[in-house]
Write an enzyme that holds these catalytic residues in place. Structure first.
Site, mmCIF file in Angstrom:
data_model
loop_
_atom_site.group_PDB
_atom_site.id
_atom_site.type_symbol
_atom_site.label_atom_id
_atom_site.label_comp_id
_atom_site.label_asym_id
_atom_site.label_seq_id
_atom_site.Cartn_x
_atom_site.Cartn_y
_atom_site.Cartn_z
ATOM 1 N N ASN A 92 0.827 -1.190 0.000
ATOM 2 C CA ASN A 92 0.000 0.000 0.000
ATOM 3 C C ASN A 92 0.873 1.256 0.000
ATOM 4 O OD1 ASN A 92 -2.377 1.606 0.198
ATOM 5 N ND2 ASN A 92 -3.348 -0.001 1.413
ATOM 6 N N HIS A 122 23.739 2.496 12.841
ATOM 7 C CA HIS A 122 24.781 3.491 13.080
ATOM 8 C C HIS A 122 25.512 3.116 14.356
ATOM 9 C CE1 HIS A 122 23.243 5.999 9.851
ATOM 10 N NE2 HIS A 122 22.049 5.634 10.272
ATOM 11 N N GLY A 149 -0.680 -1.267 8.898
ATOM 12 C CA GLY A 149 -0.251 0.093 8.639
ATOM 13 C C GLY A 149 0.701 0.626 9.695
ATOM 14 N N THR A 172 11.565 -5.443 16.527
ATOM 15 C CA THR A 172 12.984 -5.311 16.848
ATOM 16 C C THR A 172 13.718 -6.649 16.868
ATOM 17 O OG1 THR A 172 12.545 -5.432 19.223
ATOM 18 C CG2 THR A 172 12.573 -3.228 18.222
ATOM 19 N N ARG A 187 5.510 -8.041 20.280
ATOM 20 C CA ARG A 187 5.561 -9.297 21.038
ATOM 21 C C ARG A 187 4.503 -10.233 20.489
ATOM 22 N NH1 ARG A 187 7.074 -5.543 24.843
ATOM 23 N NH2 ARG A 187 8.742 -6.155 26.236
#
Length: 194
Positions: A92, A122, A149, A172, A187
């Site tokens: 989308n 970084h 989204g 993550t 989670r």
């Protein structure tokens, strides 16, 4: 255009490809980036009825794109050539795919609006960061995944097949196949039926 070579004999492109620290202001990398930006500008400027032109631009921009895959503009990438999308995927509006490292998206994947796939990293060391060193880790999204989204997928993450990630989640860590994951950080809240 040839990039500069480091004392280890590798170019910045070779260092980037290996996932090692590199400098993005290298002439070879800048040329590849500019090419990708020109192609994404062309793509984002196409009209809804320019399907043939859109397909041609994506074929030139991306590393691979499967049959019957649709990507709604606007699209943003760093290089484009490191993004591979399988067949019958739907993307989308507003995908940001920072493909310093490879981004692999499987077949039948559904990606909601304003999703970010972010491979760059970084250094935590201030001096290296100040000197503009960076590196990246690949992202892999399995077949039949649905990213709601606003999902953000961080560097180095793999999402298993048939998994759903709820809107606004920040992924993550790797997610297994066949689960629903939500939140920041995302989670697993339950397994999904096969």
């Amino acid at each position: 255009m040839t990039g500069r070579t480091e004392p280890d004999g590798r170019t910045m492109r070779e260092r980037m490809d290996a996932g090692d620290l590199y400098l993005a202001d290298d002439p070879e990398l800048i040329a590849a980036y500019v090419r990708a930006q020109e192609l994404t500008e062309d793509y984002n400027a196409t009209g809804v009825h320019d399907r043939e032109r859109r397909t041609a631009i994506l074929g030139e921009l991306l590393g691979a794109i499967g049959e019957e895959t649709a990507i709604r503009p606007p699209l943003r990438v760093d290089y484009g050539s490191r993004v591979r999308i399988g067949a019958r995927a739907f993307v989308n509006f507003g995908l940001v795919a920072l493909d310093v490292a490879p981004i692999t998206i499987g077949d039948d994947v559904q990606i909601g609006p304003n999703v970010q796939l972010l491979t760059p990293l970084h250094p935590l060391e201030a001096g290296l960061r100040r000197d503009k060193w960076e590196n990246a880790r690949p992202i892999a999204i399995g077949d039949n995944v649905w990213l709601g989204g606003g999902v953000i997928v961080c560097p180095g993450v793999t999402i298993g097949a048939n998994t759903v990630v709820g809107a606004g989640s920040v992924v993550t860590r790797d997610l297994p196949a066949g689960v629903l994951a939500v939140g920041n950080p995302a989670r697993v809240v339950r397994e999904l039926p096969a």
